[in-house]
Enzyme design. Structure first.
Site, PDB file in Angstrom:
ATOM      1  N   HIS A 195     -25.940  22.681   1.463  1.00  0.00           N
ATOM      2  CA  HIS A 195     -26.057  23.189   0.092  1.00  0.00           C
ATOM      3  C   HIS A 195     -25.029  24.294  -0.109  1.00  0.00           C
TER       4      HIS A 195
ATOM      5  N   ASP B 297      -4.592  -9.211   2.461  1.00  0.00           N
ATOM      6  CA  ASP B 297      -4.604  -9.773   1.110  1.00  0.00           C
ATOM      7  C   ASP B 297      -4.278 -11.262   1.082  1.00  0.00           C
TER       8      ASP B 297
ATOM      9  N   GLU C 159      -6.751   2.982 -13.304  1.00  0.00           N
ATOM     10  CA  GLU C 159      -6.080   4.075 -12.578  1.00  0.00           C
ATOM     11  C   GLU C 159      -4.749   4.436 -13.249  1.00  0.00           C
TER      12      GLU C 159
ATOM     13  N   ALA D 168      -6.834  -2.135   1.119  1.00  0.00           N
ATOM     14  CA  ALA D 168      -6.088  -1.736   2.305  1.00  0.00           C
ATOM     15  C   ALA D 168      -7.002  -1.581   3.522  1.00  0.00           C
TER      16      ALA D 168
ATOM     17  N   CYS E  87       0.818  -1.212   0.000  1.00  0.00           N
ATOM     18  CA  CYS E  87       0.000   0.000   0.000  1.00  0.00           C
ATOM     19  C   CYS E  87       0.853   1.264   0.000  1.00  0.00           C
TER      20      CYS E  87
ATOM     21  N   VAL F 143      -4.624 -11.395 -24.468  1.00  0.00           N
ATOM     22  CA  VAL F 143      -3.284 -11.268 -25.028  1.00  0.00           C
ATOM     23  C   VAL F 143      -2.614 -12.630 -24.869  1.00  0.00           C
TER      24      VAL F 143
ATOM     25  N   THR G 154       1.117 -11.045   5.316  1.00  0.00           N
ATOM     26  CA  THR G 154       2.173 -10.948   4.296  1.00  0.00           C
ATOM     27  C   THR G 154       1.659 -10.486   2.934  1.00  0.00           C
TER      28      THR G 154
HETATM   29  P1  FAD Z   1       0.750  -5.749   2.024  1.00  0.00           P
HETATM   30  O1  FAD Z   1       0.483  -4.300   1.986  1.00  0.00           O
HETATM   31  O2  FAD Z   1       1.035  -6.426   0.736  1.00  0.00           O
HETATM   32  O3  FAD Z   1       1.992  -5.941   3.018  1.00  0.00           O
HETATM   33  C1  FAD Z   1       2.582  -7.155   3.231  1.00  0.00           C
HETATM   34  C2  FAD Z   1       3.967  -6.944   3.798  1.00  0.00           C
HETATM   35  O4  FAD Z   1       4.477  -8.184   4.263  1.00  0.00           O
HETATM   36  C3  FAD Z   1       4.981  -6.421   2.799  1.00  0.00           C
HETATM   37  O5  FAD Z   1       5.630  -5.291   3.326  1.00  0.00           O
HETATM   38  C4  FAD Z   1       5.962  -7.579   2.625  1.00  0.00           C
HETATM   39  O6  FAD Z   1       7.294  -7.148   2.374  1.00  0.00           O
HETATM   40  C5  FAD Z   1       5.842  -8.261   3.961  1.00  0.00           C
HETATM   41  N1  FAD Z   1       6.206  -9.673   3.967  1.00  0.00           N
HETATM   42  C6  FAD Z   1       5.754 -10.657   3.137  1.00  0.00           C
HETATM   43  N2  FAD Z   1       6.252 -11.857   3.492  1.00  0.00           N
HETATM   44  C7  FAD Z   1       7.059 -11.626   4.561  1.00  0.00           C
HETATM   45  C8  FAD Z   1       7.846 -12.456   5.388  1.00  0.00           C
HETATM   46  N3  FAD Z   1       7.888 -13.788   5.238  1.00  0.00           N
HETATM   47  N4  FAD Z   1       8.555 -11.879   6.382  1.00  0.00           N
HETATM   48  C9  FAD Z   1       8.509 -10.541   6.580  1.00  0.00           C
HETATM   49  N5  FAD Z   1       7.771  -9.710   5.850  1.00  0.00           N
HETATM   50  C10 FAD Z   1       7.036 -10.243   4.856  1.00  0.00           C
HETATM   51  N6  FAD Z   1      -6.118  -0.774  -1.913  1.00  0.00           N
HETATM   52  C11 FAD Z   1      -6.988   0.182  -1.517  1.00  0.00           C
HETATM   53  O7  FAD Z   1      -7.751  -0.057  -0.578  1.00  0.00           O
HETATM   54  N7  FAD Z   1      -6.997   1.410  -2.105  1.00  0.00           N
HETATM   55  C12 FAD Z   1      -6.177   1.732  -3.125  1.00  0.00           C
HETATM   56  O8  FAD Z   1      -6.214   2.844  -3.643  1.00  0.00           O
HETATM   57  C13 FAD Z   1      -5.274   0.741  -3.589  1.00  0.00           C
HETATM   58  N8  FAD Z   1      -4.422   1.011  -4.599  1.00  0.00           N
HETATM   59  C14 FAD Z   1      -3.545   0.047  -5.017  1.00  0.00           C
HETATM   60  C15 FAD Z   1      -2.703   0.344  -6.084  1.00  0.00           C
HETATM   61  C16 FAD Z   1      -1.811  -0.604  -6.535  1.00  0.00           C
HETATM   62  C17 FAD Z   1      -0.896  -0.269  -7.694  1.00  0.00           C
HETATM   63  C18 FAD Z   1      -1.735  -1.869  -5.879  1.00  0.00           C
HETATM   64  C19 FAD Z   1      -0.739  -2.891  -6.340  1.00  0.00           C
HETATM   65  C20 FAD Z   1      -2.570  -2.167  -4.824  1.00  0.00           C
HETATM   66  C21 FAD Z   1      -3.492  -1.217  -4.390  1.00  0.00           C
HETATM   67  N9  FAD Z   1      -4.370  -1.474  -3.333  1.00  0.00           N
HETATM   68  C22 FAD Z   1      -5.263  -0.519  -2.936  1.00  0.00           C
HETATM   69  C23 FAD Z   1      -4.374  -2.769  -2.629  1.00  0.00           C
HETATM   70  C24 FAD Z   1      -3.615  -2.634  -1.293  1.00  0.00           C
HETATM   71  O9  FAD Z   1      -2.297  -2.207  -1.549  1.00  0.00           O
HETATM   72  C25 FAD Z   1      -3.602  -3.981  -0.571  1.00  0.00           C
HETATM   73  O10 FAD Z   1      -4.927  -4.443  -0.424  1.00  0.00           O
HETATM   74  C26 FAD Z   1      -2.976  -3.837   0.816  1.00  0.00           C
HETATM   75  O11 FAD Z   1      -1.667  -3.347   0.735  1.00  0.00           O
HETATM   76  C27 FAD Z   1      -2.987  -5.181   1.541  1.00  0.00           C
HETATM   77  O12 FAD Z   1      -2.421  -5.021   2.795  1.00  0.00           O
HETATM   78  P2  FAD Z   1      -1.707  -6.213   3.572  1.00  0.00           P
HETATM   79  O13 FAD Z   1      -1.305  -5.634   4.883  1.00  0.00           O
HETATM   80  O14 FAD Z   1      -2.558  -7.398   3.543  1.00  0.00           O
HETATM   81  O15 FAD Z   1      -0.408  -6.576   2.707  1.00  0.00           O
HETATM   82  P1  NAI Z   2      -8.535  -6.612 -10.827  1.00  0.00           P
HETATM   83  O1  NAI Z   2      -8.975  -7.899 -10.303  1.00  0.00           O
HETATM   84  O2  NAI Z   2      -9.170  -5.354 -10.354  1.00  0.00           O
HETATM   85  O3  NAI Z   2      -8.701  -6.591 -12.419  1.00  0.00           O
HETATM   86  C1  NAI Z   2      -8.081  -7.526 -13.246  1.00  0.00           C
HETATM   87  C2  NAI Z   2      -8.773  -7.512 -14.589  1.00  0.00           C
HETATM   88  O4  NAI Z   2      -8.023  -8.294 -15.490  1.00  0.00           O
HETATM   89  C3  NAI Z   2     -10.176  -8.092 -14.542  1.00  0.00           C
HETATM   90  O5  NAI Z   2     -11.049  -7.234 -15.218  1.00  0.00           O
HETATM   91  C4  NAI Z   2     -10.017  -9.438 -15.239  1.00  0.00           C
HETATM   92  O6  NAI Z   2     -11.198  -9.855 -15.896  1.00  0.00           O
HETATM   93  C5  NAI Z   2      -8.914  -9.117 -16.229  1.00  0.00           C
HETATM   94  N1  NAI Z   2      -8.139 -10.258 -16.708  1.00  0.00           N
HETATM   95  C6  NAI Z   2      -7.757 -11.363 -16.018  1.00  0.00           C
HETATM   96  N2  NAI Z   2      -7.020 -12.165 -16.804  1.00  0.00           N
HETATM   97  C7  NAI Z   2      -6.920 -11.563 -18.018  1.00  0.00           C
HETATM   98  C8  NAI Z   2      -6.283 -11.890 -19.231  1.00  0.00           C
HETATM   99  N3  NAI Z   2      -5.570 -12.984 -19.368  1.00  0.00           N
HETATM  100  N4  NAI Z   2      -6.404 -11.027 -20.274  1.00  0.00           N
HETATM  101  C9  NAI Z   2      -7.128  -9.872 -20.155  1.00  0.00           C
HETATM  102  N5  NAI Z   2      -7.741  -9.523 -19.009  1.00  0.00           N
HETATM  103  C10 NAI Z   2      -7.641 -10.340 -17.945  1.00  0.00           C
HETATM  104  O7  NAI Z   2      -6.958  -6.603 -10.596  1.00  0.00           O
HETATM  105  P2  NAI Z   2      -5.877  -5.445 -10.697  1.00  0.00           P
HETATM  106  O8  NAI Z   2      -6.392  -4.292 -11.482  1.00  0.00           O
HETATM  107  O9  NAI Z   2      -4.622  -6.125 -11.128  1.00  0.00           O
HETATM  108  O10 NAI Z   2      -5.731  -5.012  -9.192  1.00  0.00           O
HETATM  109  C11 NAI Z   2      -5.304  -5.967  -8.201  1.00  0.00           C
HETATM  110  C12 NAI Z   2      -5.905  -5.692  -6.865  1.00  0.00           C
HETATM  111  O11 NAI Z   2      -5.434  -4.494  -6.318  1.00  0.00           O
HETATM  112  C13 NAI Z   2      -7.410  -5.602  -6.955  1.00  0.00           C
HETATM  113  O12 NAI Z   2      -7.938  -6.707  -6.272  1.00  0.00           O
HETATM  114  C14 NAI Z   2      -7.783  -4.341  -6.264  1.00  0.00           C
HETATM  115  O13 NAI Z   2      -8.670  -4.598  -5.225  1.00  0.00           O
HETATM  116  C15 NAI Z   2      -6.474  -3.787  -5.703  1.00  0.00           C
HETATM  117  N6  NAI Z   2      -6.407  -2.382  -6.082  1.00  0.00           N
HETATM  118  C16 NAI Z   2      -7.306  -1.525  -5.527  1.00  0.00           C
HETATM  119  C17 NAI Z   2      -7.327  -0.204  -5.896  1.00  0.00           C
HETATM  120  C18 NAI Z   2      -8.346   0.679  -5.313  1.00  0.00           C
HETATM  121  O14 NAI Z   2      -8.985   0.293  -4.354  1.00  0.00           O
HETATM  122  N7  NAI Z   2      -8.529   1.878  -5.837  1.00  0.00           N
HETATM  123  C19 NAI Z   2      -6.378   0.334  -6.872  1.00  0.00           C
HETATM  124  C20 NAI Z   2      -5.517  -0.672  -7.431  1.00  0.00           C
HETATM  125  C21 NAI Z   2      -5.536  -1.962  -7.011  1.00  0.00           C
END
Ligand code: FAD
Ligand code: NAI
Length: 466
Positions: A445, A313, A187, A321, A42, A237, A143
């Site tokens: 408003h 996750d 995004e 998050a 996150c 793809v 993790t």
């Molecule tokens: P993580 O944040 O993945 O943290 C896990 C941590 O565990 C990491 O720091 C890792 O290094 C550590 N770890 C793993 N294995 C070990 C180990 N064996 N020993 C020690 N440390 C370890 N969610 C939203 O709600 N809003 C958003 O806008 C949003 N935007 C996103 C944008 C992108 C590009 C991505 C990829 C994700 C986004 N998400 C968003 C999803 C969000 O990031 C995750 O849902 C969230 O981070 C999950 O939290 P977590 O604590 O479960 O794990």
């Molecule tokens: P996603 O699950 O949101 O979207 C993946 C998309 O890829 C789906 O529409 C799926 O049908 C498609 N897809 C799967 N296999 C495919 C293939 N072979 N060819 C073409 N399309 C295919 O996953 P994304 O965007 O990777 O995000 C991952 C996670 O991160 C999500 O679960 C989301 O919750 C979290 N996230 C949350 C954000 C937020 O809350 N604003 C921002 C970014 C990520």
């Protein structure tokens, strides 16, 4: 050997929030983190850097396209990408420092290294070839997740990137091909389109944003197309070849058929994420996974090994998050003997594009499938005074209520600031409130939130401004 009440493995929003709550409840807590910085996906490569780039790129686009019509005359904005990346990094650093501060403030030990569960009450922490074993009454696995990969498409984080590479490109790609029309694709596709890329999104399904309300997703797709996005739905793809000039992506209809080749400069693979359990030693410790590789838990976050819990996750549920954070709080409270709980029916989801999309509760498709009788109230931002004066009228609010009891079942918003506006619906749903409750609540408003009240009035067919 140090002895703790709780050791949390992972310091993402699930892990660090769990640690803080446990410390508040009087536990002696340590967190284990293998990454150089705290905060997980996150803070480092997820929510926060993507939102920094979404904000900065939106300002860039506004300066170029919206200022003049408001009478603000500026010369054409120039992109300084390294400075924008620096802005992003400052945001990351500030938040990471914030988590470090919280660890200190709550007297939580930070153990740097990879955590491995040796059995009930024992965690091995290894870094730089050295390891130590800590003893603890309880363990929480937090993790997180990792990017899902596509067979035959190798991510090099330079030309073929995951979200991590797409957050740090060194120049604006002329042509960006996005695989997956989910949250990340839309995004990060928005970021690079605003900065000048031609963006094409290839999606396996016949719609964008699966899981979101279908009507909202349809309008969202139309708006994104107006902004310049191109979509290839029901397509897959099957491979990407690289030559020195371009990437050549082979695209086929999802159901099979003739392939076409599309050229791109950068390909972003964002087809979902997978739970991350590498190096945790789960199998040896006897901790069960579900068929999708997620740590299996009972309703109280307990794994199959006594004293070991899991959240975020790495377990089932939306990969968000705030879901991870709420589970972190709940499991800390459960370990402390309290009644920690997460209401999975009221977890909002937001897509931080322009306009934003937000959602809580059931979609119309889900209600139909469940055979629930429902009523719908809708209100467009074109009829909302504040949106009209700001000339930001794209989108609408949709409210789904139980046909018999009027109880709120789902709220879906597409429009600017939709991510902020969803929370009054969340609070109301937590209290089991009705559309009538929302309709009778005085809204300031002129605000965009008045559209939420009007949509609630529309459930009873008595919206005022429509
Ligand atoms: P993580 O944040 O993945 O943290 C896990 C941590 O565990 C990491 O720091 C890792 O290094 C550590 N770890 C793993 N294995 C070990 C180990 N064996 N020993 C020690 N440390 C370890 N969610 C939203 O709600 N809003 C958003 O806008 C949003 N935007 C996103 C944008 C992108 C590009 C991505 C990829 C994700 C986004 N998400 C968003 C999803 C969000 O990031 C995750 O849902 C969230 O981070 C999950 O939290 P977590 O604590 O479960 O794990
Ligand atoms: P996603 O699950 O949101 O979207 C993946 C998309 O890829 C789906 O529409 C799926 O049908 C498609 N897809 C799967 N296999 C495919 C293939 N072979 N060819 C073409 N399309 C295919 O996953 P994304 O965007 O990777 O995000 C991952 C996670 O991160 C999500 O679960 C989301 O919750 C979290 N996230 C949350 C954000 C937020 O809350 N604003 C921002 C970014 C990520």
């Amino acid at each position: 050997m140090a002895t703790y009440d709780l050791v949390v493995i992972g310091t993402g929003p699930g892990g660090y929030v769990c640690a803080v709550r446990a410390a508040q409840l009087g536990m002696k807590v340590a967190v284990v983190e293998k990454n150089a910085t705290l905060g997980g996906t996150c803070l480092n490569v997820g929510c926060m850097p993507s939102k920094a780039l979404l904000h900065a790129s939106e300002m860039f686009e506004e300066a170029g396209h919206s200022f003049a019509k408001m009478g603000v005359s500026v010369s054409s904005p120039k992109l300084d990408l390294p400075a924008m990346m620096n802005f992003k990094q400052q945001g990351i650093d500030g938040n990471v420092k914030g988590v470090e501060f919280l660890m200190k403030k709550n007297k939580i030990d930070v153990l740097k290294g990879t955590g491995k569960i040796l059995g009930t009450g024992k965690v091995e922490v290894s870094a730089d070839g050295k390891s130590q074993v800590v003893e603890t009454k309880n363990i929480v696995i937090a993790t997180g997740s990792d990017i899902a990969r596509l067979k035959g498409i190798d991510i090099d984080e330079k030309r073929i990137v995951s979200s991590t590479g797409a957050l740090s490109l060194e120049k604006v790609p002329g042509r960006l091909l996005v695989i997956g029309a989910g949250v990340i694709g839309l995004e990060l596709g928005s970021v690079w389109r605003r900065l000048g890329s031609e963006v094409m999104v290839v999606e396996f399904l016949d719609r964008i944003l699966p899981g979101m309300d279908g009507e909202i997703a349809k309008q969202f797709q139309r708006i994104l197309e107006k902004q310049g996005f191109a979509f290839k739905l029901a397509s897959k793809v099957t491979g990407v070849e690289a030559n020195s000039k371009a990437l050549l992506a082979k695209i086929e209809p999802a159901s099979g058929g003739a392939a076409e080749t599309i050229e791109a400069d950068v390909v972003l693979v964002c087809i979902g994420r997978t739970p991350y359990t590498d190096g945790l030693g789960l199998k040896e410790a006897g901790i069960a996974l579900d068929p999708r590789g997620r740590v299996q838990i009972d309703p109280h976050f307990a794994t199959s090994l006594k004293g070991v819990y899991a959240i975020g996750d790495v377990v089932a549920g939306p990969m968000l998050a705030h879901k991870a954070e709420d589970e972190g709080v709940a499991v800390a409270e459960i370990i402390a003997g309290q009644a920690g709980h997460v209401n999975y029916d009221v977890i909002p989801g937001v897509v931080y594009t322009t306009p934003e999309v937000s959602s809580v509760g059931k979609t119309e498709e889900e209600l139909k499938q469940a055979g629930t009788a429902y009523t719908v109230g809708k209100f467009p931002f074109t009829a909302n005074g504040r949106s009209k004066v700001n000339q930001t009228t794209d989108g609408f609010v949709k409210i789904l209520a139980d046909a018999k009891t009027d109880r709120l079942l789902g709220v879906h918003i597409i429009g600017r600031e939709a991510g902020e506006m969803i929370h009054e619906a969340c609070v109301l749903m937590e209290f089991g409130g009705s559309a009538e409750d929302l309709a009778r609540t005085c809204h300031a408003h002129p605000t965009r939130s008045e559209a939420v009240k009007e949509a609630a009035l529309a459930v009873g067919k008595r919206a005022i401004h429509m």
